[in-house]
Design a protein around this motif. Structure first.
Motif, PDB file in Angstrom:
ATOM      1  N   ILE A 194       7.623  17.381  -3.000  1.00  0.00           N
ATOM      2  CA  ILE A 194       7.019  16.045  -2.992  1.00  0.00           C
ATOM      3  C   ILE A 194       5.646  16.084  -3.671  1.00  0.00           C
ATOM      4  O   ILE A 194       5.302  15.209  -4.477  1.00  0.00           O
ATOM      5  CB  ILE A 194       6.865  15.531  -1.538  1.00  0.00           C
ATOM      6  CG1 ILE A 194       8.233  15.399  -0.861  1.00  0.00           C
ATOM      7  CG2 ILE A 194       6.118  14.202  -1.507  1.00  0.00           C
ATOM      8  CD1 ILE A 194       9.111  14.322  -1.424  1.00  0.00           C
ATOM      9  N   ALA A 195       4.846  17.113  -3.354  1.00  0.00           N
ATOM     10  CA  ALA A 195       3.502  17.226  -3.924  1.00  0.00           C
ATOM     11  C   ALA A 195       3.569  17.352  -5.446  1.00  0.00           C
ATOM     12  O   ALA A 195       2.793  16.719  -6.165  1.00  0.00           O
ATOM     13  CB  ALA A 195       2.776  18.413  -3.320  1.00  0.00           C
ATOM     14  N   ALA A 196       4.531  18.138  -5.957  1.00  0.00           N
ATOM     15  CA  ALA A 196       4.673  18.335  -7.407  1.00  0.00           C
ATOM     16  C   ALA A 196       5.010  17.015  -8.095  1.00  0.00           C
ATOM     17  O   ALA A 196       4.462  16.685  -9.139  1.00  0.00           O
ATOM     18  CB  ALA A 196       5.745  19.379  -7.689  1.00  0.00           C
TER      19      ALA A 196
ATOM     20  N   ARG B 182       0.848  -1.197   0.000  1.00  0.00           N
ATOM     21  CA  ARG B 182       0.000   0.000   0.000  1.00  0.00           C
ATOM     22  C   ARG B 182       0.885   1.249   0.000  1.00  0.00           C
ATOM     23  O   ARG B 182       2.063   1.172   0.354  1.00  0.00           O
ATOM     24  CB  ARG B 182      -0.921  -0.015   1.208  1.00  0.00           C
ATOM     25  CG  ARG B 182      -1.910  -1.172   1.160  1.00  0.00           C
ATOM     26  CD  ARG B 182      -3.089  -0.969   2.108  1.00  0.00           C
ATOM     27  NE  ARG B 182      -4.180  -1.829   1.691  1.00  0.00           N
ATOM     28  CZ  ARG B 182      -5.086  -1.501   0.747  1.00  0.00           C
ATOM     29  NH1 ARG B 182      -5.032  -0.317   0.179  1.00  0.00           N
ATOM     30  NH2 ARG B 182      -6.036  -2.321   0.401  1.00  0.00           N
ATOM     31  N   PRO B 183       0.318   2.416  -0.378  1.00  0.00           N
ATOM     32  CA  PRO B 183       1.110   3.657  -0.376  1.00  0.00           C
ATOM     33  C   PRO B 183       1.664   3.951   1.010  1.00  0.00           C
ATOM     34  O   PRO B 183       1.031   3.613   2.014  1.00  0.00           O
ATOM     35  CB  PRO B 183       0.107   4.728  -0.785  1.00  0.00           C
ATOM     36  CG  PRO B 183      -0.994   4.002  -1.450  1.00  0.00           C
ATOM     37  CD  PRO B 183      -1.055   2.640  -0.841  1.00  0.00           C
ATOM     38  N   SER B 184       2.818   4.590   1.038  1.00  0.00           N
ATOM     39  CA  SER B 184       3.430   4.926   2.314  1.00  0.00           C
ATOM     40  C   SER B 184       2.597   5.964   3.040  1.00  0.00           C
ATOM     41  O   SER B 184       1.954   6.806   2.427  1.00  0.00           O
ATOM     42  CB  SER B 184       4.844   5.449   2.094  1.00  0.00           C
ATOM     43  OG  SER B 184       4.801   6.612   1.304  1.00  0.00           O
ATOM     44  N   ASN B 185       2.598   5.897   4.340  1.00  0.00           N
ATOM     45  CA  ASN B 185       1.847   6.831   5.170  1.00  0.00           C
ATOM     46  C   ASN B 185       2.781   7.946   5.597  1.00  0.00           C
ATOM     47  O   ASN B 185       3.427   7.869   6.631  1.00  0.00           O
ATOM     48  CB  ASN B 185       1.299   6.085   6.392  1.00  0.00           C
ATOM     49  CG  ASN B 185      -0.128   6.460   6.679  1.00  0.00           C
ATOM     50  OD1 ASN B 185      -0.633   7.450   6.151  1.00  0.00           O
ATOM     51  ND2 ASN B 185      -0.780   5.686   7.512  1.00  0.00           N
ATOM     52  N   THR B 186       2.876   8.982   4.754  1.00  0.00           N
ATOM     53  CA  THR B 186       3.820  10.043   5.036  1.00  0.00           C
ATOM     54  C   THR B 186       3.091  11.344   5.352  1.00  0.00           C
ATOM     55  O   THR B 186       1.966  11.552   4.910  1.00  0.00           O
ATOM     56  CB  THR B 186       4.777  10.269   3.842  1.00  0.00           C
ATOM     57  OG1 THR B 186       5.611  11.375   4.144  1.00  0.00           O
ATOM     58  CG2 THR B 186       4.010  10.574   2.570  1.00  0.00           C
ATOM     59  N   ASP B 187       3.741  12.208   6.127  1.00  0.00           N
ATOM     60  CA  ASP B 187       3.142  13.502   6.427  1.00  0.00           C
ATOM     61  C   ASP B 187       3.801  14.595   5.589  1.00  0.00           C
ATOM     62  O   ASP B 187       3.801  15.753   5.941  1.00  0.00           O
ATOM     63  CB  ASP B 187       3.253  13.814   7.933  1.00  0.00           C
ATOM     64  CG  ASP B 187       4.693  13.800   8.409  1.00  0.00           C
ATOM     65  OD1 ASP B 187       5.582  13.473   7.595  1.00  0.00           O
ATOM     66  OD2 ASP B 187       4.928  14.109   9.591  1.00  0.00           O
ATOM     67  N   LEU B 188       4.369  14.194   4.422  1.00  0.00           N
ATOM     68  CA  LEU B 188       5.068  15.138   3.551  1.00  0.00           C
ATOM     69  C   LEU B 188       4.160  15.690   2.454  1.00  0.00           C
ATOM     70  O   LEU B 188       4.625  16.320   1.514  1.00  0.00           O
ATOM     71  CB  LEU B 188       6.289  14.473   2.915  1.00  0.00           C
ATOM     72  CG  LEU B 188       7.440  14.167   3.878  1.00  0.00           C
ATOM     73  CD1 LEU B 188       8.522  13.368   3.155  1.00  0.00           C
ATOM     74  CD2 LEU B 188       8.027  15.449   4.437  1.00  0.00           C
ATOM     75  N   ALA B 189       2.840  15.462   2.536  1.00  0.00           N
ATOM     76  CA  ALA B 189       1.925  15.922   1.492  1.00  0.00           C
ATOM     77  C   ALA B 189       1.963  17.445   1.351  1.00  0.00           C
ATOM     78  O   ALA B 189       1.694  17.980   0.281  1.00  0.00           O
ATOM     79  CB  ALA B 189       0.512  15.465   1.798  1.00  0.00           C
ATOM     80  N   GLY B 190       2.317  18.146   2.412  1.00  0.00           N
ATOM     81  CA  GLY B 190       2.392  19.597   2.370  1.00  0.00           C
ATOM     82  C   GLY B 190       3.698  20.103   1.781  1.00  0.00           C
ATOM     83  O   GLY B 190       3.830  21.286   1.484  1.00  0.00           O
ATOM     84  N   ASP B 191       4.671  19.198   1.588  1.00  0.00           N
ATOM     85  CA  ASP B 191       5.966  19.570   1.017  1.00  0.00           C
ATOM     86  C   ASP B 191       5.790  19.873  -0.470  1.00  0.00           C
ATOM     87  O   ASP B 191       5.310  19.034  -1.228  1.00  0.00           O
ATOM     88  CB  ASP B 191       6.960  18.421   1.218  1.00  0.00           C
ATOM     89  CG  ASP B 191       8.349  18.784   0.737  1.00  0.00           C
ATOM     90  OD1 ASP B 191       8.532  18.907  -0.490  1.00  0.00           O
ATOM     91  OD2 ASP B 191       9.237  18.940   1.584  1.00  0.00           O
TER      92      ASP B 191
END
Ligand SMILES: [Zn+2]
Length: 75
Positions: free
Chosen positions: A63-65, A51-60
């Motif tokens: 990474i988002a781009a 499954r996709p990694s559970n990261t809190d970098l979505a706001g980065d």
């Protein structure tokens, strides 16, 4: 690419459509001019290996781009 079920030659996708988020229907045409069979197949997600990694970098921003580019390529 898929092999023709009649002459076993290579067949190419002519068009496809999603029936759901995990099921795709594809129309193929055989490239062997002596055959030229056209047929339809189904492609589906059969199993999830990881499954996709559970990261809190979505706001980065970086990474988002890049995650946006990856999603476009997979569809
Ligand atoms: Zn064929």
């Amino acid at each position: 690419m898929m092999y023709c079920p009649f002459c076993k030659g290579p067949a190419h996708t002519r068009t496809s459509r999603y029936l759901s988020e995990t099921v795709k229907q594809l129309y193929y045409q055989c490239t062997n001019v002596m055959c030229s069979a056209t047929f339809r197949t189904m492609e589906s997600v059969d199993s999830v290996i990881q499954r996709p990694s559970n990261t809190d970098l979505a706001g980065d921003e970086f990474i988002a781009a890049h995650s946006g580019k990856a999603r476009k390529q997979s569809l």
